[in-house]
Design a protein around this motif. Structure first.
Motif, PDB file in Angstrom:
ATOM      1  N   GLN A 176       7.262   9.590  12.017  1.00  0.00           N
ATOM      2  CA  GLN A 176       7.933   9.364  10.590  1.00  0.00           C
ATOM      3  C   GLN A 176       8.338   7.060  10.624  1.00  0.00           C
ATOM      4  O   GLN A 176       8.628   6.921   9.731  1.00  0.00           O
ATOM      5  N   MET A 177       8.106   7.068  11.935  1.00  0.00           N
ATOM      6  CA  MET A 177       8.201   5.912  12.513  1.00  0.00           C
ATOM      7  C   MET A 177       7.087   4.340  11.250  1.00  0.00           C
ATOM      8  O   MET A 177       5.740   5.229  10.604  1.00  0.00           O
ATOM      9  N   PRO A 178       8.618   3.998  10.933  1.00  0.00           N
ATOM     10  CA  PRO A 178       7.951   3.182   9.435  1.00  0.00           C
ATOM     11  C   PRO A 178       6.429   1.877  10.097  1.00  0.00           C
ATOM     12  O   PRO A 178       7.216   1.747  11.611  1.00  0.00           O
ATOM     13  N   GLY A 179       4.987   1.993   9.274  1.00  0.00           N
ATOM     14  CA  GLY A 179       4.404   0.542   9.800  1.00  0.00           C
ATOM     15  C   GLY A 179       3.294   1.637  11.175  1.00  0.00           C
ATOM     16  O   GLY A 179       2.515   0.610  10.836  1.00  0.00           O
ATOM     17  N   LEU A 180       3.439   2.685  10.886  1.00  0.00           N
ATOM     18  CA  LEU A 180       2.611   3.317  12.263  1.00  0.00           C
ATOM     19  C   LEU A 180       1.293   4.256  11.337  1.00  0.00           C
ATOM     20  O   LEU A 180       1.432   4.589  10.095  1.00  0.00           O
ATOM     21  N   LEU A 181       0.215   3.427  11.433  1.00  0.00           N
ATOM     22  CA  LEU A 181      -0.890   3.225  10.781  1.00  0.00           C
ATOM     23  C   LEU A 181      -1.530   4.667  11.466  1.00  0.00           C
ATOM     24  O   LEU A 181      -2.243   4.604  10.187  1.00  0.00           O
ATOM     25  N   ALA A 182      -1.816   4.393  12.698  1.00  0.00           N
ATOM     26  CA  ALA A 182      -2.359   6.027  12.610  1.00  0.00           C
ATOM     27  C   ALA A 182      -1.545   6.085  14.617  1.00  0.00           C
ATOM     28  O   ALA A 182      -1.155   4.969  15.374  1.00  0.00           O
ATOM     29  N   CYS A 183      -2.062   7.307  14.687  1.00  0.00           N
ATOM     30  CA  CYS A 183      -1.954   7.233  16.744  1.00  0.00           C
ATOM     31  C   CYS A 183      -2.611   8.641  16.767  1.00  0.00           C
ATOM     32  O   CYS A 183      -2.889   9.461  16.638  1.00  0.00           O
ATOM     33  N   ARG A 184      -2.957   7.840  18.257  1.00  0.00           N
ATOM     34  CA  ARG A 184      -3.347   9.886  18.794  1.00  0.00           C
ATOM     35  C   ARG A 184      -2.981  10.491  20.276  1.00  0.00           C
ATOM     36  O   ARG A 184      -1.685   8.815  21.269  1.00  0.00           O
TER      37      ARG A 184
END
Length: 103
Positions: free
Chosen positions: A31-39
């Protein structure tokens, strides 16, 4: 591209860490704003000897300013406060501007 990297040493209860991380923490992170991708991974290995880390997380942001703004947002502050609920071994957090090594 700006990266946020979190390295987690071995927790007191690995199964509790895994369950809480996947079911509670990651949905909040997404839900973090600006997060493009995560792994993330629980399969952290060392090329020599034993690894000092149990898990790893990596997040992508457009730039450092976007990462800072995201971490300072209401959700970002919730994410940071939530770490104490599962990371009994602590957490090492670093960030950096990623440069391509390919030509």
């Amino acid at each position: 591209m700006h990266k946020l990297l979190v390295l987690y040493p071995e927790p007191v209860d690995p199964e509790q860490f895994r369950a809480y991380y996947v079911n509670n923490h990651l949905p909040l992170v997404r839900q973090m704003p600006g997060l493009l991708a995560c792994r993330y991974s629980f399969d952290v290995a060392s090329t020599v000897g034993e690894t000092p880390y149990f898990a790893v997380f990596e997040a992508d942001f457009a730039d450092e300013a976007a990462m800072i703004e995201s971490r300072q947002s209401a959700v970002g502050r919730q994410v940071a406060a939530d770490v104490a609920n599962y990371a009994t071994g602590g957490a090492v957090v670093v960030h950096y501007s990623a440069q391509s090594a390919m030509r």
